[in-house]
Scaffold this active site. Sequence first.
Site, PDB file in Angstrom:
ATOM      1  N   GLY A 205       3.079  -8.951  -1.278  1.00 57.07           N
ATOM      2  CA  GLY A 205       1.804  -9.522  -0.857  1.00 57.07           C
ATOM      3  C   GLY A 205       1.702  -9.881   0.608  1.00 57.07           C
ATOM      4  N   SER A 206       2.440  -9.206   1.488  1.00 58.05           N
ATOM      5  CA  SER A 206       2.327  -9.572   2.907  1.00 58.05           C
ATOM      6  C   SER A 206       0.969  -9.144   3.470  1.00 58.05           C
ATOM      7  CB  SER A 206       3.475  -8.975   3.726  1.00 58.05           C
ATOM      8  OG  SER A 206       3.361  -7.580   3.850  1.00 58.05           O
ATOM      9  N   ASN A 207       0.442  -8.010   3.034  1.00 55.78           N
ATOM     10  CA  ASN A 207      -0.909  -7.637   3.475  1.00 55.78           C
ATOM     11  C   ASN A 207      -1.945  -8.606   2.922  1.00 55.78           C
ATOM     12  OD1 ASN A 207      -1.147  -5.064   5.133  1.00 55.78           O
ATOM     13  ND2 ASN A 207       0.380  -4.494   3.586  1.00 55.78           N
TER      14      ASN A 207
ATOM     15  N   ARG B 140      -0.890   0.614  -9.310  1.00 54.90           N
ATOM     16  CA  ARG B 140      -1.480   1.294 -10.452  1.00 54.90           C
ATOM     17  C   ARG B 140      -2.498   2.311  -9.953  1.00 54.90           C
ATOM     18  NH1 ARG B 140       1.668   1.327 -13.999  1.00 54.90           N
ATOM     19  NH2 ARG B 140       0.087   2.028 -15.466  1.00 54.90           N
TER      20      ARG B 140
ATOM     21  N   LEU C 173      -5.898   4.139 -10.307  1.00 58.91           N
ATOM     22  CA  LEU C 173      -7.176   3.746 -10.919  1.00 58.91           C
ATOM     23  C   LEU C 173      -7.921   4.985 -11.424  1.00 58.91           C
ATOM     24  CD1 LEU C 173      -8.105   1.200  -8.137  1.00 58.91           C
ATOM     25  CD2 LEU C 173      -7.391   0.628 -10.476  1.00 58.91           C
TER      26      LEU C 173
ATOM     27  N   HIS D 144      -2.424   2.182   3.217  1.00 59.13           N
ATOM     28  CA  HIS D 144      -1.366   3.146   2.902  1.00 59.13           C
ATOM     29  C   HIS D 144      -0.423   3.252   4.106  1.00 59.13           C
ATOM     30  CE1 HIS D 144       0.576   6.479   0.907  1.00 59.13           C
ATOM     31  NE2 HIS D 144       0.560   7.140   2.046  1.00 59.13           N
TER      32      HIS D 144
ATOM     33  N   ALA E 104     -10.994   7.017  -2.914  1.00 54.32           N
ATOM     34  CA  ALA E 104     -11.661   8.113  -3.609  1.00 54.32           C
ATOM     35  C   ALA E 104     -10.813   8.420  -4.844  1.00 54.32           C
ATOM     36  CB  ALA E 104     -11.751   9.327  -2.692  1.00 54.32           C
TER      37      ALA E 104
ATOM     38  N   ASP F 288      -4.621   8.526  -2.591  1.00 55.50           N
ATOM     39  CA  ASP F 288      -4.517   8.346  -1.130  1.00 55.50           C
ATOM     40  C   ASP F 288      -5.507   9.224  -0.366  1.00 55.50           C
ATOM     41  OD1 ASP F 288      -2.554   6.421  -1.484  1.00 55.50           O
ATOM     42  OD2 ASP F 288      -0.958   7.902  -1.525  1.00 55.50           O
TER      43      ASP F 288
ATOM     44  N   GLU G 218       0.039  -2.801   9.855  1.00 53.31           N
ATOM     45  CA  GLU G 218      -0.803  -2.942   8.657  1.00 53.31           C
ATOM     46  C   GLU G 218      -1.505  -4.290   8.662  1.00 53.31           C
ATOM     47  OE1 GLU G 218       1.144  -2.043   4.908  1.00 53.31           O
ATOM     48  OE2 GLU G 218       2.414  -0.546   5.837  1.00 53.31           O
TER      49      GLU G 218
HETATM   50  C1  GRF Z   1       2.568  -1.784   2.102  1.00 54.73           C
HETATM   51  O1  GRF Z   1       3.458  -1.019   2.840  1.00 54.73           O
HETATM   52  C2  GRF Z   1       1.297  -1.022   1.864  1.00 54.73           C
HETATM   53  O2  GRF Z   1       0.984  -0.129   2.884  1.00 54.73           O
HETATM   54  C3  GRF Z   1       1.607  -0.252   0.603  1.00 54.73           C
HETATM   55  O3  GRF Z   1       2.403  -1.123  -0.175  1.00 54.73           O
HETATM   56  C4  GRF Z   1       3.056  -2.036   0.684  1.00 54.73           C
HETATM   57  C5  GRF Z   1       2.688  -3.400   0.198  1.00 54.73           C
HETATM   58  O4  GRF Z   1       3.360  -4.416   0.901  1.00 54.73           O
HETATM   59  N1  GRF Z   1       0.408   0.164  -0.059  1.00 54.73           N
HETATM   60  P1  GRF Z   1       2.879  -5.906   0.754  1.00 54.73           P
HETATM   61  O5  GRF Z   1       2.925  -6.236  -0.735  1.00 54.73           O
HETATM   62  O6  GRF Z   1       1.500  -6.010   1.305  1.00 54.73           O
HETATM   63  O7  GRF Z   1       3.857  -6.736   1.521  1.00 54.73           O
END
Ligand code: GRF
Length: 222
Positions: free
Chosen positions: A15-17, A94, A96, A112, A144, A148, A177
């Site tokens: 969950g860092s993003n 997952r 979709l 991504h 889409a 990816d 990201e």
């Molecule tokens: C990230 O590298 C993102 O690009 C990919 O999965 C990873 C998730 O990392 N889709 P986090 O859980 O956000 O740390």
Amino acid sequence: MSARKRTAILISGRGSNMSALIEAARSPDYPADIVLVLSNRAEAQGLAYARERGIATAVIDHKIYAGREEFEKSMQVLLDLHHIEIICLAGFLRVLTPAFVQHWEGRLLNIHPSLLPAYRGLDTHARALADGVKIHGCTVHFVAPALDEGPIIAQAAVAVLDDDTPDTLAARVLTQEHVIFPAALAAVAGGHLQIKDNRVVFDHAKPEPPALRVPADGMLDP
Ligand code: GRF
């Protein structure tokens, strides 16, 4: 400012993003409000971070459902209950269904870890190193039905260094990201863009979120 868009983040792990999006949305003039974090895995580390910040969290375990449609129906109930307008996939592992993706068309974003359309799928950093590419990066795109794929909202590039390993490269990409995902969500929630023929076109009459600002001649500083 018009009402902030009610946004859900879907996660499966670290969950860092998600954290980067939550931090960006703490600013009152950020156009999206993160109101729900949904995970398909109870052990997802990101859940605690969201909970500590007072954001509603939920776990819907895909394994207890007969198939993808049933799993997504449960997610949809929750998304409707929370009046969600935009979904961000942030490490949600997952696939979709086309029906779900079509229902959320133009309102479903994914991050991504590659410069799409290169390196769709998994193990992007190891594959980039194996190919010897000199530039790698990350992409935020509208989702889409195909894996990816979908109109690209933002990308960031990093140089691949001689001594990079998949982990060091992943770490450098991840830093980017965390910059482009909040910027892309701001652009979507703020109504700064349109999709024209599979391309995202920014409305230059509106001030763009700084991280997505592109000079009129399209040339970026090296
Ligand atoms: C990230 O590298 C993102 O690009 C990919 O999965 C990873 C998730 O990392 N889709 P986090 O859980 O956000 O740390």
